[in-house]
Design an enzyme around this catalytic site. Structure first.
Site, PDB file in Angstrom:
ATOM      1  CE  LYS A  95      -4.239  -2.056   1.621  1.00  0.00           C
ATOM      2  NZ  LYS A  95      -3.804  -3.464   1.828  1.00  0.00           N
TER       3      LYS A  95
HETATM    4  C1  LIG Z   1      -4.364  -4.545   1.088  1.00  0.00           C
HETATM    5  C2  LIG Z   1      -3.565  -5.794   0.947  1.00  0.00           C
HETATM    6  C3  LIG Z   1      -3.903  -6.811   0.023  1.00  0.00           C
HETATM    7  C4  LIG Z   1      -5.138  -6.734  -0.873  1.00  0.00           C
HETATM    8  O1  LIG Z   1      -5.075  -5.713  -1.817  1.00  0.00           O
HETATM    9  P1  LIG Z   1      -6.430  -5.133  -2.493  1.00  0.00           P
HETATM   10  O2  LIG Z   1      -6.007  -3.970  -3.272  1.00  0.00           O
HETATM   11  O3  LIG Z   1      -7.317  -4.780  -1.321  1.00  0.00           O
HETATM   12  O4  LIG Z   1      -6.998  -6.237  -3.303  1.00  0.00           O
HETATM   13  C5  LIG Z   1      -3.082  -7.914  -0.057  1.00  0.00           C
HETATM   14  N1  LIG Z   1      -1.992  -8.054   0.733  1.00  0.00           N
HETATM   15  C6  LIG Z   1      -1.637  -7.122   1.638  1.00  0.00           C
HETATM   16  C7  LIG Z   1      -0.435  -7.341   2.486  1.00  0.00           C
HETATM   17  C8  LIG Z   1      -2.401  -5.954   1.768  1.00  0.00           C
HETATM   18  O5  LIG Z   1      -2.044  -5.033   2.689  1.00  0.00           O
END
Ligand SMILES: *Cc1c(COP(=O)(O)O)cnc(C)c1O
Length: 456
Positions: free
Chosen positions: A109
């Site tokens: 993120k």
């Molecule tokens: C947020 C997240 C996901 C999922 O991503 P999306 O964009 O919500 O599909 C997968 N792995 C981790 C470690 C995350 O923080």
């Protein structure tokens, strides 16, 4: 480039307005009015640095920003990454791991939120005003959002987490950020309580406006756009390594944000053979791609908590395209889903393959990759690798998106390997100074807190 709402009832907006809008006033999500095609640019882009590639991709969508401003924001955003190439691509066994976790909080993120924080600061500097970000987190998103905006001018961030219910590492990652503009709130309740508090406060439009409240949640178009870049970047690295002219991606999925970016990359001309959608036991999305039925179930806690989601907030963007860009039809579908908790789409989409990696497979995959390749996967990435194995194909290389460093989810690693994973950044947290306010699970208490802290 203008942006429209999936529900069709919004005047087209510029990129910067789209970023500040987040969710459209008609309840829809924003998308570009039309998509460019970059097929004839791939050759020229093949050897660009991550930052230069990001600039070339993003400027097609940010036409209301001066090019040099975009360039400066990109350079600033990725200077915080620990890898010079931002998102390295590492061969592991017979897949290529796209490491998206070299940012400040060791999760993917950061790639979008480092940029979004700088972009918000830029817009506020140009237009004046302030922004008070309110968010609820069960762990990962909160720290990436805090690291995106800490120390920034004209921005405050308030992140609610359920007291004592996030992992110690996640709590410390958030509460050890001591900048004056960061407020951590430990709410005496569950994550659902935190989300409910956020939704009810945002529903009060006059309060929201009076206090310049905003959010950084994953429906913001800028997050999707920023994430398309690493699909291109990893394609070029694997092309150099293997000579392949087409690849497939396996994407561990929760809110459909990350894989939506892959879908946009494919739609604008990246040669993608398959997008492999990987879920854990919370499989609403993999069920959809295998049956055409999108129907709510109960959220079950798993080893990959950032994918423990039922309603995927970005999925409406995909459904818009699947409905043939028909805003009226889409609006009907979403209304039906709101009323009944399910919807059906006829036909299929050959670009996608989908599968579920359960807890046993997650642990077995972590163990196997560790023993065979001396590489430790985090449990989210392991779900993606486990599902990718079901769709391996000899001619087309597979790129698996690695969404977190394993040390962030050390319980799962200990279960799989009998020993913890470490990262110096996280090890240092154990004796870091922290700041956090405990607050009742009560809307009035949160409002009072916001009013007091934003009065200055
Ligand atoms: C947020 C997240 C996901 C999922 O991503 P999306 O964009 O919500 O599909 C997968 N792995 C981790 C470690 C995350 O923080």
């Amino acid at each position: 480039m203008k942006y429209i709402s999936t529900r069709g009832k919004m005047e087209p907006a510029s990129f910067l307005d789209a970023v500040m809008t987040g969710l459209a006033p008609d309840g829809g999500l924003l998308l570009p009015e039309s998509l460019p095609n970059v097929s004839d640019k791939l050759e020229a882009w093949a050897h660009l640095s991550y930052q230069d590639l990001a600039f070339e991709v993003m400027r097609l969508f940010t036409t209301d920003m001066p090019a040099e401003d975009l360039k400066a924001l990109i350079d600033k955003s990725y200077a915080t990454f620990r890898a010079p190439d931002v998102t390295p691509v590492v061969p592991v066994g017979n897949v290529h791991i796209l490491e998206l976790w070299h940012g400040p909080t060791l999760a993917f993120k950061d790639v979008a939120l480092q940029f979004l924080g700088n972009l918000f600061e830029y817009i506020l500097e140009k237009r004046g005003g302030e922004l008070n970000i309110l968010g609820a987190t069960s762990g990962d998103t909160g720290s990436a959002a805090i690291y995106g905006v800490h120390g920034k001018k004209n921005i405050r961030i308030f992140i609610m987490h359920p007291e004592g219910r996030t992992s110690l590492i996640q709590e410390k990652q958030m509460t050890s950020v001591l900048d004056d503009n960061v407020y951590n709130l430990a709410v005496e309740g569950t994550f659902d309580d935190c989300q409910h508090l956020m939704k009810t406060i945002f529903a009060d439009v006059s309060f929201k406006e009076e206090h310049s409240l905003g959010s950084v949640n994953s429906v913001n178009w800028a997050r999707v756009l920023v994430q398309t870049v690493y699909y291109f970047y990893s394609y070029f690295r694997v092309q150099e390594r293997t000579g392949a002219s087409e690849v497939q991606f396996s994407v561990p999925t929760g809110n459909f944000g990350d894989i939506m970016a892959g879908y946009i990359a494919a739609k604008i001309g990246l040669p993608v053979k398959k997008l492999i959608l990987a879920t854990n036991e919370n499989n609403i999305l993999s069920r959809f791609f295998n049956t055409g039925e999108y129907s709510l179930g109960e959220v079950v806690p798993t080893l990959s908590p950032s994918m423990d989601i039922q309603v995927a907030s970005n999925f409406e963007r995909y459904l818009y395209y699947r409905s043939g860009c028909d805003a009226e039809k889409l609006t009907e579908m979403m209304k039906h889903f709101g009323e009944t908790g399910s919807l059906r789409v006829d036909g299929s989409d050959d670009l996608f393959a989908a599968g579920e990696g359960n807890t046993a497979e997650t642990l077995a995959t972590i163990r196997k990759v560790h023993d065979k390749c001396d590489y430790t996967l985090d449990p989210h990435t392991a779900v993606g690798v486990a599902v990718a194995e079901k769709f391996q194909c000899s001619e087309t290389p597979t790129i698996c998106l690695a969404t977190a460093h394993p040390a962030k989810f050390t319980d799962a690693i200990e279960q799989a390997l009998g020993e913890a994973a470490h990262h110096p950044v996280l090890d240092k947290l154990s004796d870091a100074e922290t700041r956090c306010d405990t607050i009742a699970n009560d809307e009035a208490a949160i409002r009072d807190y916001l009013v007091e802290k934003t009065r200055s």
